[in-house]
Scaffold this motif. Structure first.
Motif, PDB file in Angstrom:
ATOM      1  N   ALA A 138      21.177 -17.659   5.823  1.00 53.50           N
ATOM      2  CA  ALA A 138      22.586 -17.263   5.860  1.00 53.50           C
ATOM      3  C   ALA A 138      22.793 -15.818   5.416  1.00 53.50           C
ATOM      4  O   ALA A 138      23.668 -15.128   5.933  1.00 53.50           O
ATOM      5  N   LYS A 139      21.984 -15.348   4.464  1.00 49.82           N
ATOM      6  CA  LYS A 139      22.223 -14.031   3.875  1.00 49.82           C
ATOM      7  C   LYS A 139      21.389 -12.916   4.501  1.00 49.82           C
ATOM      8  O   LYS A 139      21.754 -11.740   4.386  1.00 49.82           O
ATOM      9  N   CYS A 140      20.285 -13.258   5.125  1.00 51.54           N
ATOM     10  CA  CYS A 140      19.337 -12.234   5.578  1.00 51.54           C
ATOM     11  C   CYS A 140      19.404 -11.996   7.083  1.00 51.54           C
ATOM     12  O   CYS A 140      19.699 -12.906   7.866  1.00 51.54           O
ATOM     13  N   THR A 141      19.091 -10.780   7.466  1.00 47.55           N
ATOM     14  CA  THR A 141      18.732 -10.499   8.853  1.00 47.55           C
ATOM     15  C   THR A 141      17.275 -10.903   9.009  1.00 47.55           C
ATOM     16  O   THR A 141      16.402 -10.396   8.291  1.00 47.55           O
ATOM     17  N   VAL A 142      16.998 -11.840   9.895  1.00 50.17           N
ATOM     18  CA  VAL A 142      15.630 -12.327  10.080  1.00 50.17           C
ATOM     19  C   VAL A 142      14.961 -11.511  11.178  1.00 50.17           C
ATOM     20  O   VAL A 142      15.490 -11.359  12.286  1.00 50.17           O
ATOM     21  N   VAL A 143      13.789 -10.968  10.846  1.00 48.07           N
ATOM     22  CA  VAL A 143      13.024 -10.132  11.765  1.00 48.07           C
ATOM     23  C   VAL A 143      11.688 -10.811  12.015  1.00 48.07           C
ATOM     24  O   VAL A 143      11.040 -11.290  11.073  1.00 48.07           O
ATOM     25  N   PRO A 183      19.710  -7.554   2.854  1.00 46.84           N
ATOM     26  CA  PRO A 183      18.442  -8.284   2.816  1.00 46.84           C
ATOM     27  C   PRO A 183      17.887  -8.525   4.222  1.00 46.84           C
ATOM     28  O   PRO A 183      18.601  -9.000   5.114  1.00 46.84           O
ATOM     29  N   VAL A 184      16.626  -8.179   4.411  1.00 43.46           N
ATOM     30  CA  VAL A 184      15.952  -8.331   5.707  1.00 43.46           C
ATOM     31  C   VAL A 184      14.695  -9.155   5.474  1.00 43.46           C
ATOM     32  O   VAL A 184      13.810  -8.752   4.707  1.00 43.46           O
ATOM     33  N   ALA A 196       0.810  -1.224   0.000  1.00 42.70           N
ATOM     34  CA  ALA A 196       0.000   0.000   0.000  1.00 42.70           C
ATOM     35  C   ALA A 196       0.842   1.272   0.000  1.00 42.70           C
ATOM     36  O   ALA A 196       0.528   2.216  -0.727  1.00 42.70           O
ATOM     37  N   PRO A 197       1.892   1.374   0.815  1.00 42.88           N
ATOM     38  CA  PRO A 197       2.708   2.592   0.770  1.00 42.88           C
ATOM     39  C   PRO A 197       3.273   2.812  -0.630  1.00 42.88           C
ATOM     40  O   PRO A 197       3.838   1.904  -1.245  1.00 42.88           O
ATOM     41  N   ARG A 198       3.134   4.033  -1.123  1.00 41.47           N
ATOM     42  CA  ARG A 198       3.519   4.340  -2.498  1.00 41.47           C
ATOM     43  C   ARG A 198       5.037   4.411  -2.646  1.00 41.47           C
ATOM     44  O   ARG A 198       5.757   4.702  -1.687  1.00 41.47           O
ATOM     45  N   ASN A 199       5.503   4.169  -3.854  1.00 40.83           N
ATOM     46  CA  ASN A 199       6.913   4.414  -4.163  1.00 40.83           C
ATOM     47  C   ASN A 199       7.208   5.899  -3.948  1.00 40.83           C
ATOM     48  O   ASN A 199       6.412   6.761  -4.308  1.00 40.83           O
ATOM     49  N   GLY A 200       8.353   6.194  -3.363  1.00 38.99           N
ATOM     50  CA  GLY A 200       8.744   7.580  -3.171  1.00 38.99           C
ATOM     51  C   GLY A 200       8.293   8.201  -1.874  1.00 38.99           C
ATOM     52  O   GLY A 200       8.487   9.399  -1.667  1.00 38.99           O
ATOM     53  N   VAL A 201       7.688   7.419  -0.960  1.00 35.11           N
ATOM     54  CA  VAL A 201       7.314   7.962   0.345  1.00 35.11           C
ATOM     55  C   VAL A 201       8.219   7.375   1.421  1.00 35.11           C
ATOM     56  O   VAL A 201       8.953   6.411   1.191  1.00 35.11           O
ATOM     57  N   ARG A 202       8.165   7.979   2.599  1.00 32.03           N
ATOM     58  CA  ARG A 202       8.924   7.475   3.748  1.00 32.03           C
ATOM     59  C   ARG A 202       8.542   6.021   4.016  1.00 32.03           C
ATOM     60  O   ARG A 202       7.366   5.671   4.045  1.00 32.03           O
ATOM     61  N   ALA A 203       9.537   5.173   4.224  1.00 34.75           N
ATOM     62  CA  ALA A 203       9.273   3.784   4.570  1.00 34.75           C
ATOM     63  C   ALA A 203       8.706   3.718   5.984  1.00 34.75           C
ATOM     64  O   ALA A 203       9.326   4.235   6.917  1.00 34.75           O
ATOM     65  N   PRO A 204       7.530   3.104   6.180  1.00 37.16           N
ATOM     66  CA  PRO A 204       6.991   2.969   7.541  1.00 37.16           C
ATOM     67  C   PRO A 204       7.952   2.200   8.433  1.00 37.16           C
ATOM     68  O   PRO A 204       8.752   1.378   7.968  1.00 37.16           O
ATOM     69  N   ASN A 205       7.849   2.457   9.735  1.00 33.28           N
ATOM     70  CA  ASN A 205       8.821   1.911  10.687  1.00 33.28           C
ATOM     71  C   ASN A 205       8.110   1.226  11.845  1.00 33.28           C
ATOM     72  O   ASN A 205       8.121   1.708  12.978  1.00 33.28           O
ATOM     73  N   PRO A 206       7.483   0.068  11.604  1.00 34.89           N
ATOM     74  CA  PRO A 206       6.754  -0.613  12.675  1.00 34.89           C
ATOM     75  C   PRO A 206       7.681  -1.279  13.681  1.00 34.89           C
ATOM     76  O   PRO A 206       8.853  -1.540  13.406  1.00 34.89           O
ATOM     77  N   ARG A 207       7.108  -1.576  14.841  1.00 30.74           N
ATOM     78  CA  ARG A 207       7.838  -2.347  15.859  1.00 30.74           C
ATOM     79  C   ARG A 207       7.950  -3.800  15.421  1.00 30.74           C
ATOM     80  O   ARG A 207       7.025  -4.365  14.839  1.00 30.74           O
ATOM     81  N   VAL A 208       9.109  -4.409  15.728  1.00 29.96           N
ATOM     82  CA  VAL A 208       9.357  -5.807  15.383  1.00 29.96           C
ATOM     83  C   VAL A 208      10.200  -6.445  16.486  1.00 29.96           C
ATOM     84  O   VAL A 208      10.634  -5.778  17.430  1.00 29.96           O
ATOM     85  N   CYS A 209      10.450  -7.749  16.327  1.00 28.03           N
ATOM     86  CA  CYS A 209      11.293  -8.493  17.260  1.00 28.03           C
ATOM     87  C   CYS A 209      12.540  -8.981  16.519  1.00 28.03           C
ATOM     88  O   CYS A 209      12.460  -9.385  15.354  1.00 28.03           O
ATOM     89  N   PHE A 210      13.701  -8.932  17.181  1.00 36.59           N
ATOM     90  CA  PHE A 210      14.953  -9.334  16.541  1.00 36.59           C
ATOM     91  C   PHE A 210      15.485 -10.677  17.044  1.00 36.59           C
ATOM     92  O   PHE A 210      16.154 -11.391  16.314  1.00 36.59           O
TER      93      PHE A 210
END
Length: 730
Positions: free
Chosen positions: A656-661, A631-632, A557-571
């Motif tokens: 191996a290649k990604c940060t898993v969130v 890559p996330v 839904a977020p359009r190209n060219g807008v601020r990337a949303p920053n939701p809470r997640v677990c690491f």
């Protein structure tokens, strides 16, 4: 900060007033023999923060020349400082700072920290650069004093946000009075950012934070240095240095010539670089002057330490910004006309002397006491008086201008900060727009300088993206300025030079309405409802370009060219945070892969993604792999579930290649819902280094990313051998 730090002690586990100079290390006798510390406290100096004072005395600021004055340090240069005469980027910083009084002509507006911010980013990219500045030291006091949430989100990606957002007050309420009556008192500056509202910190503090950071990267600001002239020669490829620049040390008079690939002009409103490029500075100089006081005040005004404005239909407006330790930044509109209150006061005090001056009020002859007198007329029936020595005082004329281009035609020379745009203080856009300029430009020229990206396609996007935003600032900031000041001065108009752009939002026009609070409230309700997110830096969309394709086929839904949303997640099992915590780095190309629960139809799509990430012909490997991409993988699984599901079916590559969130929050607030991801098709979202969305594709459309990155990235096999390092170090 408004004054020198007072001595303190933590003997009881918390800060209390101390005595003397506890930062000075004194030798102690041990076993009868005196041992001397190898560390020697560098010498400090106390300097006046303002050349204009009140009756309560003088205000000083403690400075540390060895730490902050770069090549102007009176104690010599470090052994590691070895600048070269060939660099990828030369950053030209501010004009010689007139510390105490701001000249009203827009052509003498001083430079801000844009150059330092670009340097901070380039240092993290390993780009070879130098940075010069006419000023002998960082700003002592005054100028900008607030940063928006988007400013802090950018600093977070560089690892510096904590040092800034914990420094001063957080603005979350606004009070507006008009003609002695409350017009509005409510919550304000609310956003979905982790940093919420407007954070107060002085520009001088920011500059010192940047200077310390650069020293960690073996970079010194070359103080009291300026550009005499520069020429851009033929472009002979990514390894050439087509710009010849003649520098002069203003202190010693010595000159040197260096060559660079790029030149950045962050040299203020009077930018020599802009003038050399013959770029017009379109806009207007208004008839609005501010008298600005940094001080402590005694007042019976009920919201004296709350952000807001006090407006008088007869005398103009004031803006209140609460500072640290009880200080207030007070902007006061001045009437410098021959019939204004200052003229009347001078006429009453000394009629003959005033007449000899021609009956005119020179804005820069206005005193701090006259500004306070004017403020009391605006605040009436409430009163103000000084409660401490002045920390800073200046008179400032508002100008609203935008350079007709932010870049030279060959994209080798760029403008940033005040060199590119100047506007009113309303909205705190000066400092906050500068970091958007800096973040946008730095990753682009950093990649081009290292031959990781194509200058011909990526370079022009800086001008198109940032100039559009600057024009919008003029409209938004200018509309609010005219409301506060009861002014009908026409807004600057730029449509005649930007016909190729999408139309700017229609600016809100204000007609002064003395005694009509309904009209005032209507204006405020409409203004903040329309512009609230823009005032916090989180609403700043960029038009379609090679790096922001049309959104019609977007996977989210977020359009190209807008601020990337920053939701809470677990690491992991013991750490939670925000998605941006995984999107750090000044030039990392972030691939955020929304993978639902890693099962069902999503699993087959993930298998194809894993194969593509290992395929030498895919975009991921061709354009640098993990050296460039970050890559996330965002999954609805909890850690132990994901660990098991990523150990088979070829998905070990992703593990191996990604940060898993782990997106384990409730469905009405999780990251998948925030981005409105299809749980069947998933999504890959490219988030640019400046944290704007570049493009998005469904998980089974990974091949579309080949053509997207092909348009502006240089494949690794074509990349020339480059010289890396910072600040001239090879």
């Amino acid at each position: 900060m408004a004054k020198s730090l007072s001595p303190s002690t933590f003997q009881n586990g918390y800060r209390q007033a101390g005595k003397g100079t506890p930062w000075v290390i004194e030798s102690k006798e041990i076993g009868g023999d005196e041992d001397e510390s190898h560390w020697i406290t560098p010498p400090s100096s106390e300097v006046l923060s303002s050349s204009v004072h009140n009756s309560l005395g003088l205000n000083t600021m403690r400075t540390w020349p060895t730490i902050y004055d770069g090549t102007s340090s009176p104690h010599g240069l470090p052994k590691w400082w070895k600048p070269t005469n060939e660099v990828d980027v030369l950053i030209c910083g501010g004009e010689l700072q007139r510390l105490f009084r701001q000249i009203s002509d827009p052509d003498t507006i001083l430079a801000g920290p844009a150059g330092l911010q670009i340097a901070v980013s380039l240092a993290r990219q390993g780009v070879n650069f130098r940075i010069i500045d006419k000023a002998a030291q960082p700003l002592i006091a005054g100028r900008a004093d607030g940063v928006q949430p988007r400013f802090l989100e950018t600093l977070h990606s560089w690892g510096l946000a904590t040092e800034v957002h914990e420094e001063g007050p957080l603005i979350e309420r606004t009070a507006i009075y008009k003609d002695g009556k409350k017009l509005m008192f409510n919550t304000s500056h609310q956003s979905d950012s982790r940093y919420r509202g407007l954070h107060i910190i002085t520009q001088g503090q920011l500059e010192r934070i940047y200077v310390r950071d650069l020293v960690r990267h073996q970079v010194l600001v070359e103080r009291q240095s300026s550009i005499v002239d520069f020429e851009v020669g033929p472009d002979q490829g990514p390894s050439s240095y087509p710009i010849s620049i003649r520098l002069r040390n203003e202190k010693t008079g010595t000159e040197e010539t260096i060559r660079s690939k790029f030149l950045i002009g962050s040299d203020g409103g009077a930018s020599m670089i802009r003038k050399k490029l013959q770029i017009p500075f379109d806009g207007v100089s208004t008839d609005i002057y501010w008298g600005i006081l940094d001080c402590k005040f005694e007042s019976d005004y009920p919201h004296a330490w709350v952000f807001g404005s006090v407006i008088s239909s007869e005398h103009g407006g004031c803006v209140i910004i609460p500072r640290e330790d009880g200080y207030i930044r007070l902007y006061t509109q001045l009437d410098t006309s021959t019939t204004g209150t200052i003229a009347q006061s001078r006429q009453a005090k000394n009629s003959s002397e005033f007449q000899e001056s021609g009956g005119h009020v020179d804005a820069h002859s206005v005193t701090a006491d006259e500004v306070l007198q004017q403020a009391n007329k605006i605040f009436a029936p409430y009163k103000l008086k000084f409660a401490a020595p002045l920390s800073w005082f200046t008179v400032w004329k508002i100008s609203e201008r935008v350079a007709r281009s932010f870049s030279s035609p060959d994209c080798r020379v760029h403008l940033a900060g005040d060199a590119a745009h100047i506007h009113s203080v309303m909205g705190a856009f000066g400092l906050n727009a500068s970091i958007m300029d800096s973040a946008n430009l730095a990753w682009k020229i950093g990649m081009c300088a290292q031959n990781k990206a194509k200058l011909s396609t990526l370079g022009p996007t800086y001008d198109s993206e940032r100039r559009y935003h600057a024009n919008r600032i003029i409209h938004v900031s200018g509309s609010y300025l005219r409301f506060i000041c009861n002014s009908t001065f026409p807004l600057a108009e730029f449509s005649h030079v930007n016909k190729e752009w999408p139309p700017l939002p229609e600016p809100q026009k204000y007609q002064p309405s003395a005694g009509n609070p309904e009209e005032d409230l209507k204006f405020l309700h409409t203004f903040f409802g329309k512009n609230g997110p823009f005032l916090l830096g989180i609403d700043a969309d960029y038009a379609p370009s090679v790096i922001v394709p049309d959104t019609s086929s977007a996977a989210i839904a977020p359009r190209n060219g807008v601020r990337a949303p920053n939701p809470r997640v677990c690491f992991d099992m013991s750490k939670t945070g925000y998605l941006y915590d995984a999107l750090t780095g000044a030039a990392r190309l972030h691939l955020v892969m929304f993978a639902s629960d890693l099962q069902g139809p999503m699993r087959n799509r993930l298998k194809k993604l894993a194969q593509a990430m290992s395929d030498p012909s895919s975009f991921f490997q061709r354009f640098g792999g993990l050296d460039r991409f970050n890559p996330v993988l965002v999954t609805k699984c909890v850690p132990h579930e994901a660990e098991s599901l990523l150990q088979s079916d070829g998905l070990e590559v992703l593990r191996a290649k990604c940060t898993v969130v782990y997106d384990d929050r409730a469905p009405d607030e999780d990251a998948h819902t925030c981005y409105e991801v299809d749980h069947v098709r998933g999504a890959i979202v490219f988030v640019r280094p400046d944290l704007w969305i570049g493009t998005s594709v469904f998980m089974d459309q990974v091949d579309l990313l080949d053509s997207y990155f092909e348009a502006w990235l240089v494949p690794t096999e074509e990349k020339s051998t480059m010289i890396n390092g910072v600040n001239g170090h090879k």
